[in-house]
Design an enzyme around this catalytic site. Structure first.
Site, PDB file in Angstrom:
ATOM      1  N   ASP A  14       0.871  -1.177   0.000  1.00 21.84           N
ATOM      2  CA  ASP A  14       0.000   0.000   0.000  1.00 21.84           C
ATOM      3  C   ASP A  14       0.907   1.225   0.000  1.00 21.84           C
ATOM      4  O   ASP A  14       1.769   1.354   0.884  1.00 21.84           O
ATOM      5  CB  ASP A  14      -0.856  -0.041   1.271  1.00 21.84           C
ATOM      6  CG  ASP A  14      -1.877   1.084   1.333  1.00 21.84           C
ATOM      7  OD1 ASP A  14      -1.606   2.181   0.802  1.00 21.84           O
ATOM      8  OD2 ASP A  14      -2.935   0.861   1.939  1.00 21.84           O
ATOM      9  N   ILE A  15       0.713   2.120  -0.927  1.00 25.51           N
ATOM     10  CA  ILE A  15       1.622   3.263  -1.047  1.00 25.51           C
ATOM     11  C   ILE A  15       1.534   4.189   0.171  1.00 25.51           C
ATOM     12  O   ILE A  15       2.509   4.860   0.504  1.00 25.51           O
ATOM     13  CB  ILE A  15       1.393   4.015  -2.388  1.00 25.51           C
ATOM     14  CG1 ILE A  15       2.654   4.804  -2.751  1.00 25.51           C
ATOM     15  CG2 ILE A  15       0.178   4.912  -2.333  1.00 25.51           C
ATOM     16  CD1 ILE A  15       2.747   5.178  -4.210  1.00 25.51           C
ATOM     17  N   ASN A  28      -6.760  13.208 -10.118  1.00 28.73           N
ATOM     18  CA  ASN A  28      -7.477  13.708 -11.295  1.00 28.73           C
ATOM     19  C   ASN A  28      -7.278  15.219 -11.340  1.00 28.73           C
ATOM     20  O   ASN A  28      -6.774  15.809 -10.383  1.00 28.73           O
ATOM     21  CB  ASN A  28      -8.958  13.317 -11.270  1.00 28.73           C
ATOM     22  CG  ASN A  28      -9.678  13.880 -10.061  1.00 28.73           C
ATOM     23  OD1 ASN A  28      -9.815  15.091  -9.904  1.00 28.73           O
ATOM     24  ND2 ASN A  28     -10.116  13.002  -9.169  1.00 28.73           N
ATOM     25  N   VAL A  37      -6.185   4.946  -5.343  1.00 25.24           N
ATOM     26  CA  VAL A  37      -5.024   5.348  -4.567  1.00 25.24           C
ATOM     27  C   VAL A  37      -5.195   6.796  -4.065  1.00 25.24           C
ATOM     28  O   VAL A  37      -4.776   7.133  -2.951  1.00 25.24           O
ATOM     29  CB  VAL A  37      -3.729   5.123  -5.391  1.00 25.24           C
ATOM     30  CG1 VAL A  37      -3.592   6.070  -6.533  1.00 25.24           C
ATOM     31  CG2 VAL A  37      -2.504   5.169  -4.513  1.00 25.24           C
ATOM     32  N   ASP A  38      -5.843   7.623  -4.847  1.00 23.12           N
ATOM     33  CA  ASP A  38      -6.118   9.020  -4.472  1.00 23.12           C
ATOM     34  C   ASP A  38      -6.951   9.067  -3.185  1.00 23.12           C
ATOM     35  O   ASP A  38      -6.616   9.789  -2.228  1.00 23.12           O
ATOM     36  CB  ASP A  38      -6.885   9.667  -5.644  1.00 23.12           C
ATOM     37  CG  ASP A  38      -6.957  11.180  -5.570  1.00 23.12           C
ATOM     38  OD1 ASP A  38      -6.284  11.771  -4.710  1.00 23.12           O
ATOM     39  OD2 ASP A  38      -7.697  11.765  -6.395  1.00 23.12           O
ATOM     40  N   SER A 126      -2.810   5.326 -13.854  1.00 27.54           N
ATOM     41  CA  SER A 126      -3.806   5.099 -14.924  1.00 27.54           C
ATOM     42  C   SER A 126      -4.285   3.655 -15.087  1.00 27.54           C
ATOM     43  O   SER A 126      -5.139   3.400 -15.934  1.00 27.54           O
ATOM     44  CB  SER A 126      -3.318   5.610 -16.299  1.00 27.54           C
ATOM     45  OG  SER A 126      -3.327   7.017 -16.351  1.00 27.54           O
ATOM     46  N   THR A 127      -3.744   2.714 -14.300  1.00 28.80           N
ATOM     47  CA  THR A 127      -4.111   1.304 -14.538  1.00 28.80           C
ATOM     48  C   THR A 127      -5.334   0.844 -13.755  1.00 28.80           C
ATOM     49  O   THR A 127      -5.697  -0.329 -13.805  1.00 28.80           O
ATOM     50  CB  THR A 127      -2.941   0.355 -14.208  1.00 28.80           C
ATOM     51  OG1 THR A 127      -2.692   0.400 -12.790  1.00 28.80           O
ATOM     52  CG2 THR A 127      -1.680   0.721 -14.965  1.00 28.80           C
ATOM     53  N   VAL A 129      -9.017   2.955 -12.336  1.00 29.52           N
ATOM     54  CA  VAL A 129     -10.228   3.588 -12.884  1.00 29.52           C
ATOM     55  C   VAL A 129     -10.000   4.077 -14.317  1.00 29.52           C
ATOM     56  O   VAL A 129     -10.914   4.017 -15.149  1.00 29.52           O
ATOM     57  CB  VAL A 129     -10.635   4.794 -11.985  1.00 29.52           C
ATOM     58  CG1 VAL A 129     -11.773   5.583 -12.586  1.00 29.52           C
ATOM     59  CG2 VAL A 129     -11.012   4.313 -10.594  1.00 29.52           C
TER      60      VAL A 129
HETATM   61  N1  AR6 Z   1      -1.488   1.736  -2.848  1.00 31.51           N
HETATM   62  C1  AR6 Z   1      -0.941   1.414  -4.051  1.00 31.51           C
HETATM   63  N2  AR6 Z   1      -1.665   1.233  -5.164  1.00 31.51           N
HETATM   64  C2  AR6 Z   1      -3.004   1.362  -5.066  1.00 31.51           C
HETATM   65  C3  AR6 Z   1      -3.653   1.709  -3.852  1.00 31.51           C
HETATM   66  C4  AR6 Z   1      -2.836   1.901  -2.711  1.00 31.51           C
HETATM   67  N3  AR6 Z   1      -3.353   2.226  -1.529  1.00 31.51           N
HETATM   68  N4  AR6 Z   1      -5.001   1.774  -4.107  1.00 31.51           N
HETATM   69  C5  AR6 Z   1      -5.179   1.478  -5.411  1.00 31.51           C
HETATM   70  N5  AR6 Z   1      -3.987   1.215  -5.986  1.00 31.51           N
HETATM   71  P1  AR6 Z   1      -6.450   4.233  -9.532  1.00 31.51           P
HETATM   72  P2  AR6 Z   1      -6.036   5.745 -12.039  1.00 31.51           P
HETATM   73  C6  AR6 Z   1      -3.674   0.860  -7.387  1.00 31.51           C
HETATM   74  O1  AR6 Z   1      -7.815   3.870  -9.945  1.00 31.51           O
HETATM   75  O2  AR6 Z   1      -6.315   4.544 -12.861  1.00 31.51           O
HETATM   76  C7  AR6 Z   1      -9.175   8.190  -8.756  1.00 31.51           C
HETATM   77  O3  AR6 Z   1     -10.532   8.270  -8.442  1.00 31.51           O
HETATM   78  C8  AR6 Z   1      -4.766   0.292  -8.236  1.00 31.51           C
HETATM   79  O4  AR6 Z   1      -4.903  -1.102  -7.990  1.00 31.51           O
HETATM   80  O5  AR6 Z   1      -6.217   4.649  -8.137  1.00 31.51           O
HETATM   81  O6  AR6 Z   1      -4.856   6.611 -12.396  1.00 31.51           O
HETATM   82  C9  AR6 Z   1      -8.571   9.548  -9.105  1.00 31.51           C
HETATM   83  O7  AR6 Z   1      -9.159  10.607  -8.372  1.00 31.51           O
HETATM   84  C10 AR6 Z   1      -4.238   0.571  -9.637  1.00 31.51           C
HETATM   85  O8  AR6 Z   1      -3.323  -0.429 -10.054  1.00 31.51           O
HETATM   86  O9  AR6 Z   1      -5.846   5.445 -10.460  1.00 31.51           O
HETATM   87  C11 AR6 Z   1      -8.860   9.663 -10.566  1.00 31.51           C
HETATM   88  O10 AR6 Z   1     -10.165  10.145 -10.811  1.00 31.51           O
HETATM   89  C12 AR6 Z   1      -3.444   1.863  -9.469  1.00 31.51           C
HETATM   90  O11 AR6 Z   1      -3.314   2.054  -8.055  1.00 31.51           O
HETATM   91  C13 AR6 Z   1      -8.759   8.248 -11.058  1.00 31.51           C
HETATM   92  O12 AR6 Z   1      -9.033   7.419  -9.922  1.00 31.51           O
HETATM   93  C14 AR6 Z   1      -4.108   3.081 -10.058  1.00 31.51           C
HETATM   94  O13 AR6 Z   1      -5.524   2.989  -9.891  1.00 31.51           O
HETATM   95  C15 AR6 Z   1      -7.364   7.911 -11.524  1.00 31.51           C
HETATM   96  O14 AR6 Z   1      -7.346   6.620 -12.064  1.00 31.51           O
END
Ligand code: AR6
Length: 173
Positions: A14-15, A28, A37-38, A126-127, A129
């Site tokens: 977990d980051i 975003n 992750v955000d 980006s991987t 949502v």
């Molecule tokens: N630690 C590490 N990686 C994580 C964590 C964590 N705690 N939680 C999720 N991931 P995403 P995006 C991974 O959807 O595709 C948000 O709503 C997850 O499994 O977080 O860039 C923003 O506000 C995936 O592999 O980011 C934007 O609207 C990776 O992090 C939108 O999502 C990225 O998934 C950005 O989408």
């Protein structure tokens, strides 16, 4: 695997747990939070991160942070010192947005360099949502970070699940 000066590492985790100087947020353009992750970063980092994001919106980024760019705030209550927010592109089958995804990694490392961060952790931007295919997202991430001249001692990829970990580990060889 080593870059010119530091090392490139990959872990499953977990980051928000990472004890590094800077963690990168897959944000975003609004900079005002979201899921994935955000959401985790704002939840665990507390309200000071959002306060600084709001101030950035009121000053430099009235229209939001453009895709491919990066900006830093405090990391609030997190172990890290800074959060570097970057906005990945939404994946498209019609249009090649790879340069924007590469830009996220490059610009984030540039911001880290400006801060004097010695250790930097990235998620797989980006991987989630935003729908970028994992293997391709991992390839762009690793190629870009390898190509950037950075004085950081460690650049760490932090992957949330086994599949993402395997994709990044394969790229690192
Ligand atoms: N630690 C590490 N990686 C994580 C964590 C964590 N705690 N939680 C999720 N991931 P995403 P995006 C991974 O959807 O595709 C948000 O709503 C997850 O499994 O977080 O860039 C923003 O506000 C995936 O592999 O980011 C934007 O609207 C990776 O992090 C939108 O999502 C990225 O998934 C950005 O989408």
């Amino acid at each position: 695997m080593s870059t010119a000066k530091g090392k490139l590492t990959v872990i499953k985790g977990d980051i928000t747990d990472q004890d590094v100087d800077a963690i990168v947020n897959a944000a975003n353009s609004s900079l005002l939070g979201g899921g994935g992750v955000d959401g985790a970063i704002h939840r665990r980092g507390g309200p000071r991160i959002l306060e600084e994001c709001r101030a950035l919106r009121a000053s430099r980024y009235g229209r939001g942070l453009p895709t491919g760019q990066a900006v830093a705030t405090t990391a609030g209550d997190l172990p890290a010192r800074w959060v570097i927010h970057t906005v990945g592109p939404v994946y498209s089958r019609e249009e090649d947005r790879s340069a924007l995804l590469a830009s996220c990694y490059r610009e984030s490392l540039g911001v880290a360099e400006g801060l004097g961060a010695r250790t930097v952790a990235f998620p797989a931007i980006s991987t989630g949502v935003y729908g970028w295919p994992l293997e391709d997202g991992a390839r762009i991430a690793v190629e870009t970070v390898r190509s950037v001249a950075t004085s950081a001692e460690e650049v760490r990829f932090v992957l949330f699940d086994e599949r993402a970990y395997a994709a990044f580990a394969a790229q690192l060889g």
